[in-house]
Design a protein around this motif. Structure first.
Motif, PDB file in Angstrom:
ATOM      1  N   LEU A  26      13.846  -3.853  -3.465  1.00 22.22           N
ATOM      2  CA  LEU A  26      14.480  -3.404  -4.743  1.00 22.22           C
ATOM      3  C   LEU A  26      13.661  -2.258  -5.535  1.00 22.22           C
ATOM      4  CD1 LEU A  26      16.320  -4.054  -7.015  1.00 22.22           C
ATOM      5  CD2 LEU A  26      14.925  -5.996  -7.765  1.00 22.22           C
ATOM      6  N   GLN A  27      12.271  -2.559  -5.335  1.00 25.49           N
ATOM      7  CA  GLN A  27      11.459  -1.705  -5.903  1.00 25.49           C
ATOM      8  C   GLN A  27      11.884  -0.182  -5.171  1.00 25.49           C
ATOM      9  OE1 GLN A  27       7.234  -2.723  -5.307  1.00 25.49           O
ATOM     10  NE2 GLN A  27       7.530  -4.625  -6.501  1.00 25.49           N
ATOM     11  N   ALA A  28      11.721  -0.098  -3.855  1.00 24.33           N
ATOM     12  CA  ALA A  28      11.867   1.199  -3.136  1.00 24.33           C
ATOM     13  C   ALA A  28      13.516   1.667  -3.733  1.00 24.33           C
ATOM     14  CB  ALA A  28      12.170   0.945  -1.508  1.00 24.33           C
ATOM     15  N   LEU A  29      14.521   0.652  -3.797  1.00 29.36           N
ATOM     16  CA  LEU A  29      15.895   1.119  -4.021  1.00 29.36           C
ATOM     17  C   LEU A  29      15.855   1.783  -5.589  1.00 29.36           C
ATOM     18  CD1 LEU A  29      18.050  -1.841  -2.656  1.00 29.36           C
ATOM     19  CD2 LEU A  29      17.907   0.766  -1.902  1.00 29.36           C
ATOM     20  N   VAL A  30      15.133   1.112  -6.367  1.00 28.28           N
ATOM     21  CA  VAL A  30      15.062   1.581  -7.964  1.00 28.28           C
ATOM     22  C   VAL A  30      14.019   2.952  -8.046  1.00 28.28           C
ATOM     23  CG1 VAL A  30      14.107   1.151  -9.997  1.00 28.28           C
ATOM     24  CG2 VAL A  30      15.211  -0.855  -8.982  1.00 28.28           C
ATOM     25  N   ARG A  31      13.062   3.077  -7.301  1.00 32.99           N
ATOM     26  CA  ARG A  31      12.279   4.338  -7.261  1.00 32.99           C
ATOM     27  C   ARG A  31      12.906   5.289  -6.731  1.00 32.99           C
ATOM     28  NH1 ARG A  31       8.980   4.531 -11.552  1.00 32.99           N
ATOM     29  NH2 ARG A  31       7.669   3.122 -11.418  1.00 32.99           N
ATOM     30  N   MET A  32      13.884   5.295  -5.672  1.00 34.63           N
ATOM     31  CA  MET A  32      14.435   6.135  -4.969  1.00 34.63           C
ATOM     32  C   MET A  32      15.859   6.558  -5.509  1.00 34.63           C
ATOM     33  SD  MET A  32      13.783   5.327  -1.051  1.00 34.63           S
ATOM     34  CE  MET A  32      15.312   6.386  -0.551  1.00 34.63           C
ATOM     35  N   ASP A  33      16.298   5.859  -6.393  1.00 32.67           N
ATOM     36  CA  ASP A  33      17.664   5.910  -7.061  1.00 32.67           C
ATOM     37  C   ASP A  33      18.665   5.968  -5.785  1.00 32.67           C
ATOM     38  OD1 ASP A  33      16.747   6.085  -9.762  1.00 32.67           O
ATOM     39  OD2 ASP A  33      16.599   7.977  -9.619  1.00 32.67           O
ATOM     40  N   ALA A  34      18.260   5.088  -4.733  1.00 35.02           N
ATOM     41  CA  ALA A  34      19.140   5.075  -3.704  1.00 35.02           C
ATOM     42  C   ALA A  34      20.201   3.973  -3.543  1.00 35.02           C
ATOM     43  CB  ALA A  34      18.129   4.822  -2.405  1.00 35.02           C
ATOM     44  N   GLY A  64       0.916  -1.235  -0.022  1.00 34.48           N
ATOM     45  CA  GLY A  64       0.154   0.081   0.024  1.00 34.48           C
ATOM     46  C   GLY A  64       0.845   1.177  -0.183  1.00 34.48           C
ATOM     47  N   GLN A  65       1.962   1.326   0.779  1.00 36.93           N
ATOM     48  CA  GLN A  65       2.708   2.569   0.890  1.00 36.93           C
ATOM     49  C   GLN A  65       3.504   2.498  -0.529  1.00 36.93           C
ATOM     50  OE1 GLN A  65       4.820   1.466   4.345  1.00 36.93           O
ATOM     51  NE2 GLN A  65       3.402   2.496   5.757  1.00 36.93           N
ATOM     52  N   MET A  66       3.935   1.568  -1.155  1.00 35.13           N
ATOM     53  CA  MET A  66       4.658   1.581  -2.400  1.00 35.13           C
ATOM     54  C   MET A  66       3.634   2.302  -3.575  1.00 35.13           C
ATOM     55  SD  MET A  66       7.409  -0.058  -3.348  1.00 35.13           S
ATOM     56  CE  MET A  66       8.612  -0.981  -2.282  1.00 35.13           C
ATOM     57  N   ASN A  67       2.291   1.901  -3.217  1.00 39.97           N
ATOM     58  CA  ASN A  67       1.423   2.771  -4.423  1.00 39.97           C
ATOM     59  C   ASN A  67       1.038   4.075  -3.884  1.00 39.97           C
ATOM     60  OD1 ASN A  67       0.622   0.079  -5.499  1.00 39.97           O
ATOM     61  ND2 ASN A  67      -0.890  -0.300  -3.903  1.00 39.97           N
ATOM     62  N   GLN A  68       1.520   4.376  -2.672  1.00 36.61           N
ATOM     63  CA  GLN A  68       1.452   5.789  -2.625  1.00 36.61           C
ATOM     64  C   GLN A  68       2.765   6.576  -2.717  1.00 36.61           C
ATOM     65  OE1 GLN A  68      -0.098   6.651   1.621  1.00 36.61           O
ATOM     66  NE2 GLN A  68      -0.124   4.476   1.714  1.00 36.61           N
ATOM     67  N   GLY A  69       3.768   5.969  -3.053  1.00 39.21           N
ATOM     68  CA  GLY A  69       5.079   6.505  -3.383  1.00 39.21           C
ATOM     69  C   GLY A  69       5.924   7.039  -2.260  1.00 39.21           C
ATOM     70  N   VAL A  70       5.659   6.386  -1.081  1.00 39.38           N
ATOM     71  CA  VAL A  70       6.411   6.820   0.396  1.00 39.38           C
ATOM     72  C   VAL A  70       7.985   6.087   0.356  1.00 39.38           C
ATOM     73  CG1 VAL A  70       4.389   8.089   1.334  1.00 39.38           C
ATOM     74  CG2 VAL A  70       4.878   5.454   1.885  1.00 39.38           C
ATOM     75  N   PHE A  71       8.522   6.103  -0.547  1.00 41.76           N
ATOM     76  CA  PHE A  71       9.692   4.952  -0.451  1.00 41.76           C
ATOM     77  C   PHE A  71      10.692   5.491   0.652  1.00 41.76           C
ATOM     78  CE2 PHE A  71       8.196   5.537  -5.014  1.00 41.76           C
ATOM     79  CZ  PHE A  71       7.529   4.407  -5.034  1.00 41.76           C
ATOM     80  N   SER A  72      10.950   6.927   0.917  1.00 41.84           N
ATOM     81  CA  SER A  72      12.008   7.103   1.851  1.00 41.84           C
ATOM     82  C   SER A  72      11.550   6.561   3.091  1.00 41.84           C
ATOM     83  CB  SER A  72      12.531   8.625   1.740  1.00 41.84           C
ATOM     84  OG  SER A  72      11.120   9.066   2.106  1.00 41.84           O
TER      85      SER A  72
END
Length: 194
Positions: A109-117, A71-79
């Motif tokens: 992996l999704q969070a890392l890719v989306r954040m460019d972290a 759910g949080q992924m869908n909201q874009g709250v990656f950090s």
């Protein structure tokens, strides 16, 4: 919908045992995620996770957290999400829960890719670990991993791999059928990569 569902579930909860109560609250949270009712979903899934953990249902408690993270992924709250995912990854390793670990690594992996972290090496290492865990892969997981592989291939300037992964994503999305909101996210990753 939420208020009615909560009232209905709460009316029935005293009639069932604690594990079934926790599962009912978890299922309500999953419905709230699917309906985009993020705050209610977070409340339900956290409550269910805490209850299941207290009852000794470690796998299911961690599963609630992965539902929350989706759910949080869908909201874009990656950090905000990445530290929680790392904690759940650690718990899944400690409890020897390979299925939850795979899902958690996919979300990481999704969070890392989306954040460019992540550097490419960290992301690739995460992907390698995902592939190394020998558990059943759901069609959604296969779809997600293919989409993320296309993003990593783009980062390596491997256009042929991007196109191959895009084709796999489209084939997997077709097999899953219409009405699957999570297919759109994977298709978006692939389109971004192309």
């Amino acid at each position: 919908l939420y208020a009615w569902a909560v009232r209905r579930v709460n009316d029935c909860l005293p009639l069932v045992e604690p594990p079934q109560r926790a599962y009912a609250v978890r299922d309500l949270g999953v419905v709230m995620v699917a309906n985009g009712q993020w705050e209610q979903a977070e409340t339900c899934l956290n409550r269910a996770s805490q209850s299941l953990a207290a009852l000794g249902y470690g796998y299911h408690a961690l599963e609630c957290l992965t539902e929350l993270y989706s759910g949080q992924m869908n909201q874009g709250v990656f950090s905000r999400l990445l530290p929680a995912i790392r904690e759940t990854e650690w718990q899944a390793r400690r409890q020897n829960q390979p299925t939850v670990l795979r899902w958690t690594l996919v979300m990481k992996l999704q969070a890392l890719v989306r954040m460019d972290a992540a550097g490419l090496d960290e992301a690739q290492s995460c992907l390698n670990e995902i592939h190394a865990i020998p558990v059943y892969r759901t069609p959604v997981e296969v779809l997600s991993v293919c989409g993320l592989e296309s993003v990593l291939a783009a980062a390596r300037d491997d256009l042929q791999q991007v196109l191959d992964k895009a084709k796999q994503v489209l084939e997997a999305a077709h097999r899953l059928g219409r009405g699957r909101y999570y297919v759109l996210f994977t298709l978006q990753w692939t389109i971004d990569a192309v």
